[in-house]
Design an enzyme around this catalytic site. Structure first.
Site, PDB file in Angstrom:
ATOM      1  N   GLU A 101       0.671  -1.220   0.030  1.00 56.15           N
ATOM      2  CA  GLU A 101      -0.001   0.043   0.013  1.00 56.15           C
ATOM      3  C   GLU A 101       0.773   1.409  -0.013  1.00 56.15           C
ATOM      4  O   GLU A 101       0.762   2.235   0.854  1.00 56.15           O
ATOM      5  CB  GLU A 101      -0.945   0.016   1.189  1.00 56.15           C
ATOM      6  N   GLU A 107      -5.688  -7.905  -0.757  1.00 54.62           N
ATOM      7  CA  GLU A 107      -6.443  -7.762   0.436  1.00 54.62           C
ATOM      8  C   GLU A 107      -7.981  -7.496  -0.120  1.00 54.62           C
ATOM      9  O   GLU A 107      -7.995  -6.471  -0.746  1.00 54.62           O
ATOM     10  CB  GLU A 107      -5.852  -6.421   1.194  1.00 54.62           C
TER      11      GLU A 107
END
Ligand SMILES: *[C@@H]1O[C@H](CO)[C@@H](O)[C@H](O)[C@H]1NC(C)=O
Ligand SMILES: *[C@@H]1O[C@H](CO)[C@@H](O)[C@H](O)[C@H]1NC(C)=O
Ligand SMILES: *[C@@H]1O[C@H](CO)[C@@H](O)[C@H](O)[C@H]1NC(C)=O
Ligand SMILES: *[C@@H]1O[C@H](CO)[C@@H](O)[C@H](O)[C@H]1NC(C)=O
Ligand SMILES: *[C@@H]1O[C@H](CO)[C@@H](O)[C@H](O)[C@H]1NC(C)=O
Length: 359
Positions: free
Chosen positions: A170, A282
């Site tokens: 991320e 995710e």
């Protein structure tokens, strides 16, 4: 005799082909879950307080991560696990690419546990493209140091085809993702360590690896330029995340969207047009009916796009408490493992029948 033998051989080969086709008929290649804990203490500013890591390794006084993974493989048909770890954990809080032997062998216990199940295992450096508040290559550790980290990691697993290298968890608020050259450096380092492009490398875009803004934010365009040293794109896979709560933060129990229109449609359209593939490493929601419904729709859509979507991984099992809002931690009752509602009703391949068996 020779003819009869040949005939038998042909029959045997056709039977094998049928079996392989039956397996390949399930469209998605991968399903699995994050086994979190070595990343605990890491914040979105890339600070990792390593004393807060909670290894999901029984021998390190943690939860039984091996038992969880064995259960997921055996009872659910999962075939991939993502194993988050803080950069600081691996180097014992040094801003370097040199692995601390003790710390690395702790993390390797989890990776070895994972590999022992027969599943694919993703190394995930959970640092948001940062180290202690500073962006890699833009004030933080240099791209060369980041490359050294990946060279050392990849050297260790260079002969292990089921290890997947997740370059970075991320990245966000990177001024010009075009300048997150960490991707390019990591790919070059990993390939120079392993000498081949047989292992998958996952490339993260900006905005927390958002599937929704992968194209619109410019991440797609930037990542499309990252190549293997031989000039190919072999096994360079786009890494995308997406939650189903109202603000896509993955912090609320209720799900409000299947993300198809806003995220999966634009993403898969771009992937197909550009001949690339993505893995959704995710995704998740609470253990409530709204999430079972929307998650099933999301996975169904991903399966319908399986020429470009490789699969999905839930967030999260591992060291989380069973009452964590997005818990996918299975519960061991003394004789067997019980799954959470979302896993058992939507994400388990045994339930949705949309994932090929590779273990
Ligand atoms: C890690 O390093 C940071 C910055 O150098 C320091 O503030 C922190 O106390 C260290 N943490 C541990 C657990 O050693
Ligand atoms: C490596 O980490 C251990 C803690 O796991 C620490 O005791 C040791 O001093 C570190 N070694 C180096 C060379 O920093
Ligand atoms: C990041 O993505 C979210 C949705 O996933 C979106 O709402 C937000 O506007 C995006 N932010 C930027 C800076 O692109
Ligand atoms: C324990 O879990 C297993 C697997 O879900 C189940 O078959 C069994 O009935 C459970 N036993 C008890 C005592 O709850
Ligand atoms: C485990 O699952 C079984 C079968 O669904 C159920 O009967 C049992 O009550 C569950 N046990 C626990 C402790 O969750």
């Amino acid at each position: 005799m020779a003819i009869a033998f040949l005939y038998t051989y042909v029959l045997a080969v056709s039977a094998m082909t049928v079996a392989v086709n039956a397996q390949a008929f399930a469209p998605l290649k991968f399903a699995g879950v994050n086994i979190a804990g070595f990343d605990f203490g890491c914040g979105t500013d890339g600070t990792c307080i390593i004393s807060q890591a909670v290894p999901p390794v029984y021998q390190l006084s943690g939860v039984d991560g091996l038992g969880q993974m064995q259960h997921f493989v055996k009872d659910d048909g999962y075939n991939v696990f993502r194993l988050p770890v803080g950069w600081q954990y691996l180097t014992y809080n040094q801003s370097t690419g040199i692995l601390n032997e003790t710390q690395f062998s702790n993390y390797n216990m989890l990776v070895s546990d994972c590999l022992s199940t027969g599943a694919y295992c993703e190394i995930d450096i959970h640092n948001y493209a940062r180290y202690d508040g500073q962006i890699i290559g833009q004030g933080g550790p240099s791209n060369e140091i980041f490359a050294e980290l990946w060279f050392n990691i990849a050297s260790y697993w260079k002969n292990e085809p089921k290890v997947i290298f997740g370059v970075m968890n991320e990245p966000h608020d990177i001024p010009m993702i075009l300048r997150f050259f960490g991707n390019k450096y990591a790919v070059t380092a990993i390939r120079s360590a392993s000498g081949a492009s047989t292992q998958m490398i996952l490339l993260p875009g900006n905005n927390y690896t958002s599937a929704q803004t992968f194209v619109s934010s410019g991440s797609a365009e930037a990542l499309a330029m990252v190549r293997n040293p031989d000039g190919t794109f072999t096994n360079l896979i786009m890494d995308v995340h997406k939650y189903l709560d109202y603000d896509n933060s993955g912090t609320h129990a209720a799900c409000v969207t299947n993300n198809i229109e806003d995220a999966w449609y634009p993403l898969t359209t771009w992937l197909r047009a550009n001949g690339r593939q993505a893995l959704n490493t995710e995704t998740g929601g609470g253990n409530v009916d709204s999430c079972v419904g929307y998650m099933s729709q999301q996975i169904g859509y991903q399966a319908a796009q399986s020429d470009v979507m490789l699969g999905y991984l839930g967030w999260s099992a591992g060291s989380f408490a069973t009452n964590y809002v997005l818990s996918q931690v299975p519960y061991y009752n003394g004789t067997g493992w019980n799954d959470t509602l979302l896993v058992s009703m939507a994400m388990s391949p045994v339930t949705n029948m949309l994932v090929a068996s590779v273990v």
